[in-house]
Design a protein around this motif. Sequence first.
Motif, PDB file in Angstrom:
ATOM      1  N   VAL A 174     -14.119  -5.543   8.210  1.00  0.00           N
ATOM      2  CA  VAL A 174     -15.550  -5.649   7.905  1.00  0.00           C
ATOM      3  C   VAL A 174     -15.840  -6.923   7.119  1.00  0.00           C
ATOM      4  N   ASP A 220     -18.564  -2.732   3.238  1.00  0.00           N
ATOM      5  CA  ASP A 220     -18.826  -1.308   3.478  1.00  0.00           C
ATOM      6  C   ASP A 220     -18.599  -0.539   2.184  1.00  0.00           C
ATOM      7  N   ASN A 228     -23.284   3.047  10.461  1.00  0.00           N
ATOM      8  CA  ASN A 228     -23.282   1.811   9.668  1.00  0.00           C
ATOM      9  C   ASN A 228     -23.396   0.584  10.570  1.00  0.00           C
ATOM     10  N   THR A 267     -24.948   0.077   3.776  1.00  0.00           N
ATOM     11  CA  THR A 267     -23.835   0.948   3.386  1.00  0.00           C
ATOM     12  C   THR A 267     -24.041   1.568   2.011  1.00  0.00           C
ATOM     13  N   TYR A 290     -17.329  -1.752  12.261  1.00  0.00           N
ATOM     14  CA  TYR A 290     -17.740  -0.699  11.330  1.00  0.00           C
ATOM     15  C   TYR A 290     -17.276   0.676  11.808  1.00  0.00           C
TER      16      TYR A 290
END
Length: 316
Positions: A59, A66, A107, A122, A213
């Motif tokens: 990510v 996240d 997400n 997030t 994600y």
Amino acid sequence: MTQLKRIFLSRTLGILPVLLLLFIVLSLVESRIYSSNNIITIFRNASMNMVMAAGMTMVIITGGIDLSVGSILAVAAVVGLSVSRGEYASMSMPIALLIGVGAGLVNGILVAVIGLPPFIATLGTMTSLRGAAYLLANNGQTIVNAKLSYSWLGNDSFLGIPYLIIVALAIILAAHFLLKRTTFGLRVFAVGGNMQAAKLTGIKVRSTLIAVYTICGLLCGVVAIMLSSRLQSANGMMGQTYEMDAIAAAVLGGTSMSGGLGSVVGTMFGALMIAVLNNALTIMGISSFWQMVVKGLVIVVAVTLDVVRNRMQSSK
């Protein structure tokens, strides 16, 4: 001196000298740290952060973040434990994984399709899922299953190596292969390096972000299974501050917070460094509050080193 500089600039190996030095110094202070049993304990404690941080690394490489990983873990663990006590007990692990995938997908859609900043998206799911975890756990109760069918995963070993460590290393290898040896991995780095340029070269940025994600959510589901199998219980508090550990491991391992650079192998070493610190401080009887202070300082130092490393590389 040139060799030392090269090691420092290496995003995968740059943390190794620091990790080794830390372990040696702490071992001199407290001899119990380097016992074989304690080393296994360090690796076992690091295993879950390794898995979660592997997803976080992907990510961050895309330029995102996240904050919901700990909350995803809690919901997946609570639902998985609840199912494990009923008629469909055999489905508890797949359901925990599906919850992780679903949360990660949400997400991804919020970030890639709706266009929300990753931090805001997030942060929202982190709060909502944490509340859901408490509600699903009978308003904050702890769900226990002493006869959990997969408790062996968290408590047994193979040839003296705990299964948790084996699972973590297998996932690190798989994630490393995915990032370094596949077209998907190239797309992940391209999106994080320059999103507009990636679009112009024909890379499907939205689908790449959604996939990243979703993978991160899936790995949260894996960690939920690992942790609940170890404890044979679950509650709404599970996974609190895990997002900080995952971010710290990724950054310590050389993943750049600005995106485009990173390695899950480096992240593995970062997770080990955090585990060594936590283990040593616990053995020395230092308060958990001080452990939080130290962990925060480690994150600041890691980000500072990342900035210095980037400046040194850009000045070449």
